[in-house]
Design a protein around this motif. Structure first.
Motif, PDB file in Angstrom:
ATOM      1  N   MET A   1      53.043  40.254  29.510  1.00 57.11           N
ATOM      2  CA  MET A   1      51.770  40.312  28.799  1.00 57.11           C
ATOM      3  C   MET A   1      50.803  39.363  29.489  1.00 57.11           C
ATOM      4  O   MET A   1      51.070  38.175  29.608  1.00 57.11           O
ATOM      5  CB  MET A   1      51.962  39.883  27.347  1.00 57.11           C
ATOM      6  CG  MET A   1      50.709  40.061  26.515  1.00 57.11           C
ATOM      7  SD  MET A   1      50.458  41.782  26.043  1.00 57.11           S
ATOM      8  CE  MET A   1      48.985  41.626  25.088  1.00 57.11           C
ATOM      9  N   SER A   2      49.690  39.892  29.988  1.00 53.29           N
ATOM     10  CA  SER A   2      48.737  39.047  30.692  1.00 53.29           C
ATOM     11  C   SER A   2      47.601  38.647  29.769  1.00 53.29           C
ATOM     12  O   SER A   2      47.309  39.305  28.775  1.00 53.29           O
ATOM     13  CB  SER A   2      48.190  39.769  31.920  1.00 53.29           C
ATOM     14  OG  SER A   2      47.516  40.948  31.530  1.00 53.29           O
ATOM     15  N   ASP A   3      46.953  37.565  30.101  1.00 53.14           N
ATOM     16  CA  ASP A   3      45.858  37.026  29.305  1.00 53.14           C
ATOM     17  C   ASP A   3      44.693  36.745  30.245  1.00 53.14           C
ATOM     18  O   ASP A   3      44.891  36.265  31.372  1.00 53.14           O
ATOM     19  CB  ASP A   3      46.309  35.747  28.599  1.00 53.14           C
ATOM     20  CG  ASP A   3      45.249  35.233  27.645  1.00 53.14           C
ATOM     21  OD1 ASP A   3      44.350  36.008  27.291  1.00 53.14           O
ATOM     22  OD2 ASP A   3      45.314  34.042  27.270  1.00 53.14           O
ATOM     23  N   THR A  57      46.073  36.403  38.692  1.00 54.75           N
ATOM     24  CA  THR A  57      45.350  37.326  39.563  1.00 54.75           C
ATOM     25  C   THR A  57      43.869  37.271  39.241  1.00 54.75           C
ATOM     26  O   THR A  57      43.483  37.303  38.071  1.00 54.75           O
ATOM     27  CB  THR A  57      45.854  38.760  39.374  1.00 54.75           C
ATOM     28  OG1 THR A  57      47.263  38.803  39.611  1.00 54.75           O
ATOM     29  CG2 THR A  57      45.153  39.711  40.345  1.00 54.75           C
ATOM     30  N   VAL A  58      43.036  37.191  40.288  1.00 57.11           N
ATOM     31  CA  VAL A  58      41.590  37.153  40.085  1.00 57.11           C
ATOM     32  C   VAL A  58      41.133  38.490  39.509  1.00 57.11           C
ATOM     33  O   VAL A  58      41.353  39.546  40.114  1.00 57.11           O
ATOM     34  CB  VAL A  58      40.849  36.864  41.410  1.00 57.11           C
ATOM     35  CG1 VAL A  58      39.335  36.903  41.197  1.00 57.11           C
ATOM     36  CG2 VAL A  58      41.271  35.508  41.964  1.00 57.11           C
ATOM     37  N   ALA A  59      40.508  38.446  38.346  1.00 52.11           N
ATOM     38  CA  ALA A  59      40.036  39.669  37.699  1.00 52.11           C
ATOM     39  C   ALA A  59      38.590  39.982  38.083  1.00 52.11           C
ATOM     40  O   ALA A  59      38.248  41.136  38.359  1.00 52.11           O
ATOM     41  CB  ALA A  59      40.152  39.543  36.180  1.00 52.11           C
ATOM     42  N   GLU A  79      43.415  36.749  35.367  1.00 49.84           N
ATOM     43  CA  GLU A  79      44.479  37.256  34.515  1.00 49.84           C
ATOM     44  C   GLU A  79      45.698  36.371  34.693  1.00 49.84           C
ATOM     45  O   GLU A  79      46.216  36.220  35.805  1.00 49.84           O
ATOM     46  CB  GLU A  79      44.825  38.697  34.893  1.00 49.84           C
ATOM     47  CG  GLU A  79      43.745  39.702  34.543  1.00 49.84           C
ATOM     48  CD  GLU A  79      44.185  41.127  34.826  1.00 49.84           C
ATOM     49  OE1 GLU A  79      45.374  41.309  35.153  1.00 49.84           O
ATOM     50  OE2 GLU A  79      43.352  42.037  34.722  1.00 49.84           O
ATOM     51  N   THR A  80      46.138  35.758  33.615  1.00 45.79           N
ATOM     52  CA  THR A  80      47.276  34.848  33.660  1.00 45.79           C
ATOM     53  C   THR A  80      48.440  35.447  32.902  1.00 45.79           C
ATOM     54  O   THR A  80      48.348  36.516  32.298  1.00 45.79           O
ATOM     55  CB  THR A  80      46.903  33.491  33.060  1.00 45.79           C
ATOM     56  OG1 THR A  80      46.568  33.680  31.676  1.00 45.79           O
ATOM     57  CG2 THR A  80      45.716  32.877  33.776  1.00 45.79           C
ATOM     58  N   GLY A  81      49.551  34.730  32.903  1.00 39.75           N
ATOM     59  CA  GLY A  81      50.743  35.222  32.219  1.00 39.75           C
ATOM     60  C   GLY A  81      51.720  35.820  33.211  1.00 39.75           C
ATOM     61  O   GLY A  81      51.390  36.120  34.355  1.00 39.75           O
ATOM     62  N   THR A  82      52.970  36.007  32.760  1.00 35.01           N
ATOM     63  CA  THR A  82      54.019  36.470  33.664  1.00 35.01           C
ATOM     64  C   THR A  82      53.731  37.850  34.214  1.00 35.01           C
ATOM     65  O   THR A  82      54.049  38.158  35.355  1.00 35.01           O
ATOM     66  CB  THR A  82      55.375  36.478  32.930  1.00 35.01           C
ATOM     67  OG1 THR A  82      55.254  37.283  31.746  1.00 35.01           O
ATOM     68  CG2 THR A  82      55.783  35.066  32.550  1.00 35.01           C
ATOM     69  N   GLY A  83      53.093  38.712  33.413  1.00 34.42           N
ATOM     70  CA  GLY A  83      52.805  40.066  33.884  1.00 34.42           C
ATOM     71  C   GLY A  83      51.847  40.049  35.057  1.00 34.42           C
ATOM     72  O   GLY A  83      52.055  40.723  36.062  1.00 34.42           O
ATOM     73  N   ALA A  84      50.770  39.254  34.938  1.00 36.87           N
ATOM     74  CA  ALA A  84      49.771  39.207  36.015  1.00 36.87           C
ATOM     75  C   ALA A  84      50.352  38.580  37.261  1.00 36.87           C
ATOM     76  O   ALA A  84      50.136  39.041  38.378  1.00 36.87           O
ATOM     77  CB  ALA A  84      48.548  38.425  35.544  1.00 36.87           C
TER      78      ALA A  84
END
Length: 490
Positions: A1-3, A57-59, A79-84
């Motif tokens: 889940m990314s934030d 990842t830079v959004a 975008e942060t979090g393990t998914g990103a």
């Protein structure tokens, strides 16, 4: 889940309120780690690189290069979090097989109203920050000309009509100004513009390239997907690939003021310089005195130092001799190395000399200083001036380099100018101006001979320095330059 996280422009420890985005070091889709450099900004004092407090990842880049934004305004979305992080790692290594998701390096969220200790001043604003409106298409950099000169301490021009191989001539100085013309947009566009009337689509590096080449993106025909202007589009247009640019010129009305004038935004170093000079000129009563002297022995002394083994690897010039002369002369006239404290109604005499050297750089005038210059030997002072010169030339002088100055030398001799009436650096009580050293007729030993002659000028705050004190200081500096051997060899 990314934030989705937004990184806000921090106060980088200078107490400033805004900064200009100079260049982005990342682009949308790039994977970043904590402390990766995101962007280079220009404050009123220096260029600063900002590291990322997030991993992910830079959004999106929320502001473009060249924009001026307030401290606290969001400039990039990540975008942060393990998914990103895992997705970014997968894009970076498509052939690596199954990769474990990288742990989130996102710092812990601050408590409500608190501040996140990743960068100085980073955190939520108590007041709403508004970004300055970006100038419309048609504002472009007019081909920035490089301001080049040799080291600041190598700055005296010899007269070309009487060259002397034993005494080096002054540096050639290419004085140019990077201007940003504000031109009116023609009624009929010279090249296809975006159909919806919005700003042309281009990535920040392409916009910077266009700015450097003086290309108006509104006049460039895009060839990229979805109407995006590419680097090759800009290069082809700048190289004459588009024929629209020369057609637009005749359409302008030659007498219109907008096409006959250039407006340059006042920001960064120029803004800070303007505020400082106005404040100094209208708060301190300035007095300027001059003295013309025979600097032949200084030139010979410099020649001897240049071949001395102790000075191997450092630059030696008349500026070095003048800098040491100032440090010695301050001992007898400490008032020129003081500060007027208006609030306390006191004169603060300083028992140290933080010697500033005014430097003209591509970013504008800066005055970095050598800390405790009076405690340095002549060799150490030469090395410190060399480092100061290199830092200023690269535009990398940091706020700490320019803070706490107590006396300044400005060298107009690099421009072939004989003297000037310099304005005091705020917080200081005197400034020395050095003119060009030239071969001139001079009465020496009862005969008129060609000698190396220069003019010194000193401006001082008459609240702190009396006329007699200012005159004594200038005479002491002149005496050392006329016969430096005895004074400077200790």
């Amino acid at each position: 889940m990314s934030d989705l996280k937004q990184f806000r422009l921090p106060d980088v420890g200078e107490g400033l309120t805004e900064a200009e985005i100079v260049s982005w070091k990342v682009q949308p889709g790039d994977a970043i780690k904590v402390n990766d450099v995101l962007v280079e900004i220009e404050t009123a004092k220096s260029l600063v690189e900002l590291p990322s407090p997030f991993a992910g990842t830079v959004a999106d880049l929320l502001v473009a290069e060249g924009d001026t934004v307030l401290v606290g305004a969001p400039i990039i979305a990540v975008e942060t979090g393990t998914g990103a992080v895992a997705a970014a790692a997968g894009e970076a290594e498509p052939d690596a097989g199954t990769t474990e998701p990288a742990p989130s390096s996102e710092p812990a969220s601050p408590a409500a109203g608190g501040r996140q200790a990743v960068l100085v001043g980073y955190g939520p604003l108590t007041t709403s920050g508004k970004r300055r409106a970006r100038k419309q298409a048609g504002s472009s950099s007019g081909g920035a000309a490089a301001v080049s000169h040799e080291a600041l301490n190598q700055a005296f021009a010899t007269a070309p009509e009487e060259p002397d191989p034993d005494v080096p001539a002054g540096d050639d100085v290419e004085d140019a100004v990077s201007a940003t013309p504000e031109e009116a947009v023609p009624a009929t566009p010279a090249a296809p513009a975006p159909a919806d009337g919005n700003r042309p689509l281009a990535k920040p590096p392409v916009r910077k390239l266009a700015k450097d080449l003086g290309v108006d993106l509104a006049e460039v025909t895009p060839t990229g997907p979805q109407g995006v202007i590419t680097r090759s589009d800009v290069e082809a247009f700048a190289g004459g690939g588009a024929e629209a640019a020369p057609v637009s010129a005749p359409e302008r009305t030659s007498g219109a003021p907008a096409e006959r004038e250039t407006r340059v935004p006042v920001k960064g170093v120029r803004k800070m310089t303007a505020q400082a000079m106005v404040g100094s000129a209208f708060s301190a009563p300035h007095v300027t005195e001059w003295v013309t002297l025979d600097a032949t022995r200084t030139m010979r002394f410099v020649d001897r130092l240049r071949v001395h083994r102790e000075f191997t690897g450092v630059k030696v010039s008349p500026l070095l001799v003048a800098a040491k002369a100032v440090c010695l002369a301050v001992r007898r006239t400490p008032e020129v190395n003081a500060t007027w404290d208006e609030q306390a109604q006191e004169i603060v005499l300083k028992r140290y000399v933080n010697l500033g050297i005014a430097a003209a750089t591509p970013r504008g005038l800066v005055v970095p200083n050598v800390k405790d210059a009076d405690q340095l030997s002549l060799r150490e002072l030469a090395g410190a001036l060399g480092e100061l010169t290199a830092t200023a030339r690269e535009g990398k002088a940091q706020p700490a380099d320019m803070a706490g100055g107590s006396f300044t030398i400005t060298n107009v001799g690099v421009f072939g100018v004989d003297a000037g009436t310099p304005i005091l650096n705020p917080g200081e009580s005197a400034i020395l101006c050095m003119g060009a050293i030239r071969r001139q007729p001079w009465v020496h030993a009862g005969k008129v001979k060609p000698r190396w002659v220069t003019t010194l000028a000193v401006s001082f705050d008459h609240r702190v320095v009396d006329g007699a004190q200012g005159s004594q200081f200038l005479a002491d500096v002149a005496a050392i330059l006329e016969d430096p051997g005895a004074a400077l060899l200790h």
